[in-house]
Design a protein around this motif. Sequence first.
Motif, PDB file in Angstrom:
ATOM      1  N   ARG A   1       0.843  -1.196   0.000  1.00 18.36           N
ATOM      2  CA  ARG A   1       0.000   0.000   0.000  1.00 18.36           C
ATOM      3  C   ARG A   1       0.878   1.245   0.000  1.00 18.36           C
ATOM      4  NH1 ARG A   1      -5.379  -0.967   1.409  1.00 18.36           N
ATOM      5  NH2 ARG A   1      -5.832  -3.099   2.104  1.00 18.36           N
ATOM      6  N   PRO A   2       0.359   2.379  -0.455  1.00 21.91           N
ATOM      7  CA  PRO A   2       1.139   3.623  -0.436  1.00 21.91           C
ATOM      8  C   PRO A   2       1.573   3.988   0.974  1.00 21.91           C
ATOM      9  CG  PRO A   2      -0.827   3.863  -1.793  1.00 21.91           C
ATOM     10  CD  PRO A   2      -0.957   2.547  -1.086  1.00 21.91           C
ATOM     11  N   ALA A   3       2.664   4.734   1.062  1.00 25.34           N
ATOM     12  CA  ALA A   3       3.218   5.088   2.376  1.00 25.34           C
ATOM     13  C   ALA A   3       2.215   5.859   3.232  1.00 25.34           C
ATOM     14  CB  ALA A   3       4.490   5.903   2.200  1.00 25.34           C
ATOM     15  N   ALA A   4       1.392   6.730   2.606  1.00 25.15           N
ATOM     16  CA  ALA A   4       0.414   7.501   3.372  1.00 25.15           C
ATOM     17  C   ALA A   4      -0.615   6.593   4.032  1.00 25.15           C
ATOM     18  CB  ALA A   4      -0.281   8.517   2.468  1.00 25.15           C
ATOM     19  N   VAL A   5      -1.014   5.548   3.330  1.00 21.77           N
ATOM     20  CA  VAL A   5      -1.984   4.604   3.891  1.00 21.77           C
ATOM     21  C   VAL A   5      -1.330   3.786   5.003  1.00 21.77           C
ATOM     22  CG1 VAL A   5      -3.459   2.625   3.372  1.00 21.77           C
ATOM     23  CG2 VAL A   5      -3.273   4.504   1.728  1.00 21.77           C
ATOM     24  N   ARG A   6      -0.089   3.354   4.779  1.00 23.40           N
ATOM     25  CA  ARG A   6       0.622   2.604   5.824  1.00 23.40           C
ATOM     26  C   ARG A   6       0.794   3.458   7.072  1.00 23.40           C
ATOM     27  NH1 ARG A   6       4.253   1.470   1.473  1.00 23.40           N
ATOM     28  NH2 ARG A   6       6.004   2.421   2.570  1.00 23.40           N
ATOM     29  N   LEU A   7       1.044   4.746   6.882  1.00 23.91           N
ATOM     30  CA  LEU A   7       1.210   5.648   8.015  1.00 23.91           C
ATOM     31  C   LEU A   7      -0.085   5.755   8.821  1.00 23.91           C
ATOM     32  CD1 LEU A   7       2.804   7.759   9.628  1.00 23.91           C
ATOM     33  CD2 LEU A   7       2.160   9.458   7.902  1.00 23.91           C
ATOM     34  N   ALA A   8      -1.203   5.882   8.139  1.00 27.38           N
ATOM     35  CA  ALA A   8      -2.486   5.981   8.841  1.00 27.38           C
ATOM     36  C   ALA A   8      -2.804   4.696   9.591  1.00 27.38           C
ATOM     37  CB  ALA A   8      -3.598   6.314   7.845  1.00 27.38           C
ATOM     38  N   PHE A   9      -2.556   3.550   8.968  1.00 25.39           N
ATOM     39  CA  PHE A   9      -2.779   2.279   9.654  1.00 25.39           C
ATOM     40  C   PHE A   9      -1.879   2.165  10.889  1.00 25.39           C
ATOM     41  CE2 PHE A   9      -4.801   0.523   5.740  1.00 25.39           C
ATOM     42  CZ  PHE A   9      -5.951   0.032   6.349  1.00 25.39           C
ATOM     43  N   GLY A  10      -0.619   2.574  10.733  1.00 26.17           N
ATOM     44  CA  GLY A  10       0.299   2.519  11.862  1.00 26.17           C
ATOM     45  C   GLY A  10      -0.148   3.414  12.998  1.00 26.17           C
ATOM     46  N   ALA A  11      -0.578   4.639  12.660  1.00 28.85           N
ATOM     47  CA  ALA A  11      -1.044   5.564  13.692  1.00 28.85           C
ATOM     48  C   ALA A  11      -2.304   5.039  14.367  1.00 28.85           C
ATOM     49  CB  ALA A  11      -1.301   6.937  13.086  1.00 28.85           C
TER      50      ALA A  11
ATOM     51  N   ALA B   1       2.452  -1.664  23.618  1.00 27.55           N
ATOM     52  CA  ALA B   1       2.262  -0.302  23.116  1.00 27.55           C
ATOM     53  C   ALA B   1       3.449   0.149  22.273  1.00 27.55           C
ATOM     54  CB  ALA B   1       2.051   0.650  24.281  1.00 27.55           C
ATOM     55  N   GLY B   2       4.656  -0.242  22.692  1.00 30.27           N
ATOM     56  CA  GLY B   2       5.842   0.125  21.922  1.00 30.27           C
ATOM     57  C   GLY B   2       5.849  -0.451  20.528  1.00 30.27           C
ATOM     58  N   SER B   3       5.197  -1.596  20.342  1.00 33.28           N
ATOM     59  CA  SER B   3       5.198  -2.235  19.017  1.00 33.28           C
ATOM     60  C   SER B   3       4.437  -1.423  17.976  1.00 33.28           C
ATOM     61  CB  SER B   3       4.595  -3.642  19.119  1.00 33.28           C
ATOM     62  OG  SER B   3       3.217  -3.583  19.442  1.00 33.28           O
ATOM     63  N   GLY B   4       3.647  -0.452  18.415  1.00 38.82           N
ATOM     64  CA  GLY B   4       2.904   0.348  17.455  1.00 38.82           C
ATOM     65  C   GLY B   4       3.648   1.557  16.930  1.00 38.82           C
ATOM     66  N   THR B   5       4.748   1.928  17.581  1.00 39.63           N
ATOM     67  CA  THR B   5       5.411   3.173  17.191  1.00 39.63           C
ATOM     68  C   THR B   5       6.327   3.018  15.977  1.00 39.63           C
ATOM     69  OG1 THR B   5       7.178   2.786  18.810  1.00 39.63           O
ATOM     70  CG2 THR B   5       5.298   4.081  19.523  1.00 39.63           C
ATOM     71  N   ALA B   6       7.076   1.925  15.902  1.00 36.31           N
ATOM     72  CA  ALA B   6       8.048   1.785  14.820  1.00 36.31           C
ATOM     73  C   ALA B   6       7.398   1.776  13.435  1.00 36.31           C
ATOM     74  CB  ALA B   6       8.901   0.533  15.029  1.00 36.31           C
ATOM     75  N   PRO B   7       6.337   0.983  13.180  1.00 36.40           N
ATOM     76  CA  PRO B   7       5.717   1.035  11.851  1.00 36.40           C
ATOM     77  C   PRO B   7       5.234   2.431  11.480  1.00 36.40           C
ATOM     78  CG  PRO B   7       4.984  -0.912  13.037  1.00 36.40           C
ATOM     79  CD  PRO B   7       5.734  -0.075  14.024  1.00 36.40           C
ATOM     80  N   THR B   8       4.757   3.172  12.478  1.00 36.25           N
ATOM     81  CA  THR B   8       4.295   4.537  12.211  1.00 36.25           C
ATOM     82  C   THR B   8       5.458   5.434  11.817  1.00 36.25           C
ATOM     83  OG1 THR B   8       2.572   4.217  13.881  1.00 36.25           O
ATOM     84  CG2 THR B   8       3.002   6.464  13.179  1.00 36.25           C
ATOM     85  N   MET B   9       6.555   5.365  12.556  1.00 35.76           N
ATOM     86  CA  MET B   9       7.713   6.207  12.260  1.00 35.76           C
ATOM     87  C   MET B   9       8.359   5.818  10.935  1.00 35.76           C
ATOM     88  SD  MET B   9       7.715   8.291  14.752  1.00 35.76           S
ATOM     89  CE  MET B   9       9.310   9.066  14.514  1.00 35.76           C
ATOM     90  N   ILE B  10       8.422   4.515  10.650  1.00 38.16           N
ATOM     91  CA  ILE B  10       9.012   4.053   9.393  1.00 38.16           C
ATOM     92  C   ILE B  10       8.228   4.600   8.210  1.00 38.16           C
ATOM     93  CG2 ILE B  10       9.435   2.006   7.962  1.00 38.16           C
ATOM     94  CD1 ILE B  10       9.856   0.504  10.681  1.00 38.16           C
ATOM     95  N   SER B  11       6.908   4.482   8.275  1.00 36.56           N
ATOM     96  CA  SER B  11       6.067   4.965   7.181  1.00 36.56           C
ATOM     97  C   SER B  11       6.151   6.475   7.060  1.00 36.56           C
ATOM     98  CB  SER B  11       4.617   4.531   7.409  1.00 36.56           C
ATOM     99  OG  SER B  11       4.515   3.117   7.479  1.00 36.56           O
ATOM    100  N   GLY B  12       6.256   7.170   8.203  1.00 36.36           N
ATOM    101  CA  GLY B  12       6.377   8.614   8.161  1.00 36.36           C
ATOM    102  C   GLY B  12       7.662   9.066   7.492  1.00 36.36           C
ATOM    103  N   MET B  13       8.780   8.435   7.822  1.00 37.73           N
ATOM    104  CA  MET B  13      10.054   8.787   7.187  1.00 37.73           C
ATOM    105  C   MET B  13      10.057   8.434   5.702  1.00 37.73           C
ATOM    106  SD  MET B  13      11.940  10.350   9.311  1.00 37.73           S
ATOM    107  CE  MET B  13      12.166  10.635  11.079  1.00 37.73           C
TER     108      MET B  13
END
Length: 400
Positions: free
Chosen positions: A277-287, A317-329
């Motif tokens: 999926r596009p990075a923007a969609v991955r970011l929203a799912f991660g968030a 809870a920590g497991s949710g932060t890395a996918p969000t940050m990766i997609s954001g970068m």
Amino acid sequence: MPFARYRPVFAAPGALPFTLAGLLGRLALAMYGVSIVVLIADRRGSYALAGAVSAVGVLAGAALMPLLGRLVDRLGQARVAVPAVLATALPTGALLMCVRSGAPDWTLFLCWALSGTSPNLGGMARARWAHLHRNDAAALHRANALEQSLDELCFMAGPVLGMVLCTTLAPEAGLLAAWTLGTVGTLLFAAQRGTEPPLPESTQLASAGRGLIATRGFPALLAGFLAAGLLFGSQEVTTLAYTDALGRQSAGGVLLALVAAGSCVSGLAFGAIRPRRPAAVRLAFGAGAMTLLMLLPLAAGRAGAGLVVLGAALLAAGSGTAPTMISGMTLVQELLPAHRMNEAMALAVSAILVGISTGATLGGALVQHTTPGTGYLLPATAATLALLTTLPAALRTRTP
């Protein structure tokens, strides 16, 4: 875990050396916070002063980082990083002398603020990955996942190492070791010239005066990074206050290490999955996942759970932060031009740093006037804010 999928990331010559060199520098960054607090609190007898000096240093670094990033884009990583890191020697040494000699408090603020010229090695490493894997989205996704996991690894080991050095050798030992590691790591990183992104052409330099903030989608992305920093800062203070209230202050570092461990593992796992999926969609799912998972420590804290239950909640809870940050970068790399990448990454990190400082301040005020577990409302709220800032971009994106 298919870690073999990370092999293509290092296929480019020189990728491993600059990664290891950057790891040293980022370990130093993770040591600075606890080292400066322990040093000033021990020598001056005031945690309030120590926390204030540390906060000023974070904000000074956040202000200087984008300026250094712009210089890096114009002049090259090595030509800026080397003098920038060497310039930290004088104010760092002056700080140590002022602390020991009983100099006025304002000298500590000044020296630590002037020490904020350390280059953003994480951002420069991501700029290198963006250049090396500019034609391979899957490899770039894994490279960003690796970088985020290395960040988490450093923030697991750095505070522990800094605390051990300060408490077993001397209060100054942590800061001295951090400066040495940071300087050596930066010099070794800068020496890897073969992987350094090329300098921009004259036509690109002509457009470099335009502010990156005007780039469509970038302000919302920076707001998301600010919210993530707010989460990190408030979660740290709340966790330390909770363990202190239980009479187990020493367990605070272990709980924070569990947060980083959860993020590190999830980051590696997320990077091993081929993005569809596009990075923007991955970011929203991660968030979204991050928002839901942040309810776990809130529930544990409000229920007055013990350290074991809270530790499990923080690990999840920590497991949710890395996918969000990766997609954001990754989205930063897609939205911004390659010849402005170091400045763009510096702005992203600066937003996180401002968020961390703000979150620590707000979190400290909240736990001061409420029961300790109530403080977890702030990181849960910050995660929700991150989700709200990322949803519009995801909704505009059409999945393939």
